[in-house]
Design a protein around this motif. Structure first.
Motif, short mmCIF file in Angstrom:
data_model
loop_
_atom_site.label_atom_id
_atom_site.label_comp_id
_atom_site.label_asym_id
_atom_site.label_seq_id
_atom_site.Cartn_x
_atom_site.Cartn_y
_atom_site.Cartn_z
N ASN A 238 0.83 -1.21 0.00
CA ASN A 238 0.00 0.00 0.00
C ASN A 238 0.86 1.26 0.00
N ARG A 239 1.92 1.26 0.80
CA ARG A 239 2.81 2.43 0.81
C ARG A 239 3.46 2.64 -0.55
N MET A 240 3.88 1.55 -1.20
CA MET A 240 4.49 1.67 -2.53
C MET A 240 3.52 2.28 -3.53
N LEU A 241 2.24 2.03 -3.33
CA LEU A 241 1.21 2.55 -4.23
C LEU A 241 0.69 3.91 -3.79
N GLY A 242 1.31 4.48 -2.76
CA GLY A 242 0.90 5.80 -2.30
C GLY A 242 -0.36 5.78 -1.47
N LYS A 243 -0.69 4.65 -0.88
CA LYS A 243 -1.89 4.53 -0.07
C LYS A 243 -1.53 4.39 1.41
N SER A 244 -2.55 4.45 2.25
CA SER A 244 -2.35 4.24 3.67
C SER A 244 -1.97 2.79 3.92
N ALA A 245 -1.04 2.59 4.85
CA ALA A 245 -0.61 1.24 5.18
C ALA A 245 -1.59 0.54 6.12
N ALA A 246 -2.56 1.28 6.64
CA ALA A 246 -3.51 0.70 7.58
C ALA A 246 -4.42 -0.32 6.89
N ILE A 247 -4.73 -1.39 7.61
CA ILE A 247 -5.61 -2.43 7.09
C ILE A 247 -6.96 -2.30 7.78
N GLY A 248 -8.02 -2.19 6.98
CA GLY A 248 -9.35 -1.96 7.54
C GLY A 248 -10.06 -3.23 7.92
N PHE A 249 -11.13 -3.53 7.22
CA PHE A 249 -11.99 -4.66 7.55
C PHE A 249 -11.25 -5.99 7.42
N GLU A 310 9.29 -4.17 -4.61
CA GLU A 310 9.10 -2.85 -5.22
C GLU A 310 9.19 -2.93 -6.75
N ARG A 311 10.15 -3.68 -7.25
CA ARG A 311 10.28 -3.84 -8.71
C ARG A 311 9.00 -4.44 -9.30
N THR A 312 8.46 -5.44 -8.61
CA THR A 312 7.28 -6.12 -9.12
C THR A 312 6.07 -5.20 -9.10
N VAL A 313 5.86 -4.51 -7.99
CA VAL A 313 4.72 -3.59 -7.88
C VAL A 313 4.82 -2.47 -8.90
N ARG A 314 6.01 -1.91 -9.07
CA ARG A 314 6.19 -0.84 -10.04
C ARG A 314 5.90 -1.33 -11.47
N HIS A 315 6.44 -2.49 -11.80
CA HIS A 315 6.28 -3.05 -13.14
C HIS A 315 4.81 -3.33 -13.44
N GLU A 316 4.11 -3.91 -12.49
CA GLU A 316 2.75 -4.40 -12.74
C GLU A 316 1.67 -3.34 -12.56
N PHE A 317 1.88 -2.37 -11.66
CA PHE A 317 0.76 -1.49 -11.30
C PHE A 317 1.06 0.01 -11.42
N ILE A 318 2.28 0.35 -11.75
CA ILE A 318 2.61 1.77 -11.89
C ILE A 318 3.07 2.06 -13.32
#
Length: 330
Positions: A238-249, A310-318
């Motif tokens: 979540n942090r890598m994607l610029g989101k909150s690291a908190a987990i909700g439900f 980080e490489r995987t998240v960047r490649h696939e979702f950014i």
């Protein structure tokens, strides 16, 4: 050195081929029933279930890296596990004897340990809970019998990876990352369970390293440390994607498991494959933590686990990589 990569058109094989293509002293071929998207000129078409096709493609005196396997949870008929994983290994041993092969590097799996205690290492009890783990261990035994025929000159390296992830893979880790990236992820259980993981580039680097080992039997779990808890993994992504690291439900395990059973029933009725199943929920919530003797081998992984994620998240979702092919695995 001549290297034959059996099953080299797949996810790990393609990464290994890419590394070997940069090695000046290595000539490699891919032996696979499917073409290679990246190295089509290197492919020799063969099926490990056909000993004649292996005879026609394995190079004399080569180093063999054996990656071909049936591995999905939903393989049908179940006999394919034995035909490909066990008989395929036995066929390869026959051809290795005929061709003077002295080194075989075999990718097995930590599934040979079954639901293993936390911290299981290479000496752990063999107790597979499914046909995949069972047949992979039976293949190990076939290769050990081959090595024992000439122990002073034959090298067998058995690599037991944990769950493998990386760019272009469409397996369980990708499915998890995609759910997190979409914002539709729901944590099942308390998220404190830990998962050992392995980055594909590091595994390919270790396989390249393994082909140089001396005669004997060498067995290594392949794990990239340190292990993530599910809470840490989700928060980090979540942090890598610029989101909150908190987990909700959070969904209680029992509820998630029953939902998986509903999808099992739907799959049985319709014949369709679904991303959710009871065994996948069980795997998600279980601890899957292994230790490894890799440090005793002298091998150093080229990419840290955090950088690999980080490489995987960047490649696939950014970034955009729509033109690249993908690999479908578990």
């Amino acid at each position: 050195m001549n290297v034959d990569i059996v099953g080299g058109s797949g996810f790990i094989g393609t990464r290994l081929s890419r590394r070997l293509s940069q090695a000046e002293t290595i000539r490699f071929s891919i032996i696979d029933k499917a073409p290679s998207a990246l190295f089509p000129e290197r492919v020799k078409i063969a099926d490990v279930r056909s000993i004649d096709s292996l005879r026609a493609t394995v190079t004399a005196d080569s180093v063999v890296v054996h990656l071909a396997a049936e591995h999905r949870d939903d393989v049908r008929p179940l006999s394919l596990y034995d035909e490909v994983n066990v008989q395929g290994a036995k066929n390869l041993c026959v051809v290795a004897r005929e061709k003077g092969v002295k080194t075989i590097v075999f990718t097995s799996t930590v599934a040979v340990y079954g639901f293993a205690p936390i911290g299981t290492d290479e000496s752990g009890m063999i107790a597979p809970f499914n046909d995949y783990g069972r047949t992979k261990y039976e293949a190990e035994l076939a290769f050990k019998a081959w090595q024992a025929e000439a122990p002073s000159i034959r090298t067998l390296v058995i690599v037991r990876p944990t769950v493998v992830f990386g760019e272009q893979n469409r397996g369980n880790v990708f499915n998890l990352l995609r759910q997190i990236a979409s914002g539709r992820f729901v944590m099942v259980g308390d998220g404190k369970n830990r998962k050992s993981m392995a980055y594909v580039e590091n595994i390919a680097a270790f396989l390249e390293f393994a082909i140089t080992l001396k005669p004997g039997v060498h067995i290594y779990n392949y794990i990239d440390k340190p292990d993530f808890t599910m809470n840490n993994l989700v928060g980090t992504v979540n942090r890598m994607l610029g989101k909150s690291a908190a987990i909700g439900f959070r969904l209680p395990f029992v509820v998630g498991f029953m939902i998986g059973k509903v999808f099992d029933l739907a799959a049985a009725i319709t014949g369709r494959r679904f991303a959710i199943s009871s065994i996948r929920v069980k795997k998600f919530c279980a601890n899957s933590v292994y230790n490894t003797a890799l440090e005793t081998s002298g091998f150093l992984p080229p990419v840290s686990l955090s950088d690999a994620l980080e490489r995987t998240v960047r490649h696939e979702f950014i970034e955009s990589h729509d033109h690249e092919g993908v690999f479908y695995t578990e």
